[in-house]
Design a protein around this motif. Sequence first.
Motif, mmCIF file in Angstrom:
data_model
loop_
_atom_site.group_PDB
_atom_site.id
_atom_site.type_symbol
_atom_site.label_atom_id
_atom_site.label_comp_id
_atom_site.label_asym_id
_atom_site.label_seq_id
_atom_site.Cartn_x
_atom_site.Cartn_y
_atom_site.Cartn_z
ATOM 1 N N ALA A 256 1.033 -1.179 0.032
ATOM 2 C CA ALA A 256 -0.287 -0.103 -0.269
ATOM 3 C C ALA A 256 0.596 1.423 -0.231
ATOM 4 C CB ALA A 256 -1.284 -0.217 1.145
ATOM 5 N N GLU A 257 0.701 2.282 -1.309
ATOM 6 C CA GLU A 257 1.441 3.281 -1.341
ATOM 7 C C GLU A 257 0.782 4.327 -0.466
ATOM 8 O OE1 GLU A 257 2.133 0.859 -5.544
ATOM 9 O OE2 GLU A 257 0.634 1.333 -3.985
ATOM 10 N N SER A 258 2.220 5.164 0.268
ATOM 11 C CA SER A 258 1.182 6.474 0.136
ATOM 12 C C SER A 258 2.533 8.149 0.167
ATOM 13 C CB SER A 258 0.387 6.358 1.826
ATOM 14 O OG SER A 258 1.652 6.386 2.544
ATOM 15 N N GLY A 259 2.095 8.845 0.213
ATOM 16 C CA GLY A 259 2.742 9.922 0.456
ATOM 17 C C GLY A 259 2.537 10.713 -0.757
ATOM 18 N N GLY A 260 1.714 9.648 -1.852
ATOM 19 C CA GLY A 260 1.610 11.262 -3.016
ATOM 20 C C GLY A 260 1.266 12.181 -3.643
ATOM 21 N N GLY A 261 1.421 13.511 -4.148
ATOM 22 C CA GLY A 261 0.519 14.748 -3.741
ATOM 23 C C GLY A 261 1.311 15.749 -4.854
ATOM 24 N N SER A 262 0.552 16.483 -4.663
ATOM 25 C CA SER A 262 0.878 17.774 -5.662
ATOM 26 C C SER A 262 1.769 18.638 -5.498
ATOM 27 C CB SER A 262 -0.226 18.887 -5.801
ATOM 28 O OG SER A 262 -0.986 18.317 -6.964
ATOM 29 N N VAL A 263 3.072 18.874 -6.656
ATOM 30 C CA VAL A 263 4.552 19.907 -5.662
ATOM 31 C C VAL A 263 4.617 20.665 -6.712
ATOM 32 C CG1 VAL A 263 6.038 17.862 -6.427
ATOM 33 C CG2 VAL A 263 6.257 19.745 -4.315
ATOM 34 N N GLN A 264 5.618 22.216 -6.764
ATOM 35 C CA GLN A 264 5.912 22.227 -7.465
ATOM 36 C C GLN A 264 7.272 21.972 -7.942
ATOM 37 O OE1 GLN A 264 5.838 26.858 -6.632
ATOM 38 N NE2 GLN A 264 3.954 27.154 -7.684
ATOM 39 N N ALA A 265 7.706 22.748 -8.724
ATOM 40 C CA ALA A 265 9.001 21.914 -9.216
ATOM 41 C C ALA A 265 10.086 22.277 -8.358
ATOM 42 C CB ALA A 265 9.570 23.061 -10.555
ATOM 43 N N GLY A 266 11.220 22.179 -8.334
ATOM 44 C CA GLY A 266 11.775 21.897 -7.652
ATOM 45 C C GLY A 266 11.691 21.503 -5.974
ATOM 46 N N SER B 234 9.815 18.053 -2.757
ATOM 47 C CA SER B 234 9.981 17.461 -2.352
ATOM 48 C C SER B 234 8.416 16.701 -1.745
ATOM 49 C CB SER B 234 11.508 16.822 -1.244
ATOM 50 O OG SER B 234 12.698 18.006 -1.290
ATOM 51 N N LEU B 235 8.619 15.209 -2.032
ATOM 52 C CA LEU B 235 8.144 14.319 -1.153
ATOM 53 C C LEU B 235 8.472 13.400 -1.297
ATOM 54 C CD1 LEU B 235 5.094 14.223 -4.071
ATOM 55 C CD2 LEU B 235 5.345 15.400 -1.968
ATOM 56 N N ARG B 236 7.845 12.488 -0.135
ATOM 57 C CA ARG B 236 8.170 10.842 0.297
ATOM 58 C C ARG B 236 6.685 9.828 0.413
ATOM 59 N NH1 ARG B 236 9.573 8.864 6.643
ATOM 60 N NH2 ARG B 236 11.124 7.771 6.250
ATOM 61 N N LEU B 237 7.441 9.262 -0.990
ATOM 62 C CA LEU B 237 6.167 8.015 -0.559
ATOM 63 C C LEU B 237 7.021 6.843 0.355
ATOM 64 C CD1 LEU B 237 6.172 7.844 -4.511
ATOM 65 C CD2 LEU B 237 5.141 9.563 -3.129
ATOM 66 N N SER B 238 5.440 5.920 0.446
ATOM 67 C CA SER B 238 5.615 5.289 1.834
ATOM 68 C C SER B 238 4.969 3.893 1.294
ATOM 69 C CB SER B 238 4.799 5.319 2.399
ATOM 70 O OG SER B 238 5.965 6.553 3.315
ATOM 71 N N CYS B 239 5.716 2.760 1.625
ATOM 72 C CA CYS B 239 4.748 1.042 0.885
ATOM 73 C C CYS B 239 5.172 0.768 2.236
ATOM 74 C CB CYS B 239 5.952 0.861 0.198
ATOM 75 S SG CYS B 239 5.161 -0.206 -1.120
ATOM 76 N N ALA B 240 3.685 0.699 2.131
ATOM 77 C CA ALA B 240 3.541 -0.444 3.754
ATOM 78 C C ALA B 240 3.328 -2.393 2.817
ATOM 79 C CB ALA B 240 2.393 -0.098 4.409
ATOM 80 N N VAL B 241 3.840 -3.160 3.290
ATOM 81 C CA VAL B 241 3.341 -4.410 3.148
ATOM 82 C C VAL B 241 3.731 -5.253 4.189
ATOM 83 C CG1 VAL B 241 5.297 -5.663 1.806
ATOM 84 C CG2 VAL B 241 6.094 -3.870 2.066
ATOM 85 N N SER B 242 2.776 -6.373 3.966
ATOM 86 C CA SER B 242 2.397 -6.966 4.745
ATOM 87 C C SER B 242 2.465 -8.930 4.155
ATOM 88 C CB SER B 242 0.848 -6.507 6.004
ATOM 89 O OG SER B 242 -0.468 -5.919 4.310
ATOM 90 N N GLY B 243 1.933 -9.344 4.467
ATOM 91 C CA GLY B 243 1.836 -11.239 4.382
ATOM 92 C C GLY B 243 2.679 -11.760 3.871
ATOM 93 N N TYR B 244 4.280 -10.990 3.555
ATOM 94 C CA TYR B 244 5.098 -11.129 2.584
ATOM 95 C C TYR B 244 6.019 -11.991 3.780
ATOM 96 C CZ TYR B 244 9.253 -11.089 -0.835
ATOM 97 O OH TYR B 244 9.862 -12.066 -2.128
ATOM 98 N N THR B 245 6.981 -13.002 3.070
ATOM 99 C CA THR B 245 7.751 -13.443 3.834
ATOM 100 C C THR B 245 8.831 -13.123 3.130
ATOM 101 O OG1 THR B 245 6.763 -15.144 4.557
ATOM 102 C CG2 THR B 245 8.675 -16.009 4.686
ATOM 103 N N TYR B 246 10.088 -12.914 4.504
ATOM 104 C CA TYR B 246 11.270 -12.266 4.095
ATOM 105 C C TYR B 246 12.438 -13.122 3.384
ATOM 106 C CZ TYR B 246 8.836 -7.220 4.043
ATOM 107 O OH TYR B 246 8.446 -6.127 4.090
ATOM 108 N N SER B 247 13.340 -12.844 2.495
ATOM 109 C CA SER B 247 14.007 -13.901 2.225
ATOM 110 C C SER B 247 15.672 -13.132 2.177
ATOM 111 C CB SER B 247 14.200 -14.753 1.469
ATOM 112 O OG SER B 247 14.723 -14.601 0.384
ATOM 113 N N GLY B 248 16.764 -13.408 2.320
ATOM 114 C CA GLY B 248 17.793 -12.427 2.178
ATOM 115 C C GLY B 248 18.065 -11.936 0.649
ATOM 116 N N GLY C 93 -0.806 1.740 -6.661
ATOM 117 C CA GLY C 93 -0.105 3.457 -6.850
ATOM 118 C C GLY C 93 -0.546 4.435 -6.123
ATOM 119 N N THR C 94 0.145 5.528 -6.020
ATOM 120 C CA THR C 94 0.496 6.544 -5.820
ATOM 121 C C THR C 94 0.506 7.548 -6.952
ATOM 122 O OG1 THR C 94 0.484 8.029 -3.804
ATOM 123 C CG2 THR C 94 2.231 6.970 -4.318
ATOM 124 N N GLN C 95 -0.185 8.795 -7.104
ATOM 125 C CA GLN C 95 0.410 9.282 -7.395
ATOM 126 C C GLN C 95 1.189 10.945 -7.968
ATOM 127 O OE1 GLN C 95 -1.189 10.020 -11.137
ATOM 128 N NE2 GLN C 95 -0.218 11.729 -11.242
#
Length: 132
Positions: free
Chosen positions: A5-15, A17-31, A125-127
């Motif tokens: 689930a992404e979040s943090g998108g939005g509208s910004v002027q040229a120059g 900054s934005l910080r996008l986040s992606c929350a992950v669940s249900g996944y078994t991580y490996s090396g 996705g996040t716009q």
Amino acid sequence: QVQLAESGGGSVQAGGSLRLSCAVSGYTYSGGTCMGWFRQAPGKEREGVAAIYRSGSGAYYTDSVKDRFTISVDNDKNTLYLQMNSLKPDETAMYYCALRDPGAWWRACSSDLGQTERFRYWGQGTQVTVSS
């Protein structure tokens, strides 16, 4: 069930900054877990922006965003981030986070940057809109 689930998108002027986040669940991580950010502008193909090992041991960027974007991961929060600075109008796009297919654990994460077919799990996705 794997969910991103992404979040943090939005509208910004040229120059700006934005910080996008992606929350992950249900996944078994490996090396060899490789996580990435992609973007897709209207009428264009989806392109890879950045990729990172879940361990944080390596971070990779497409040339156009080097020195402006930073990918990172917080394992305690199971969250992937993309810090975007000095944004440009032509970077207006839908931004997606993705997890590489676990079967590709042996491949270098750097080699799969931008290889959409290597990534199995995707967020909705996040716009991001950058105005001039």
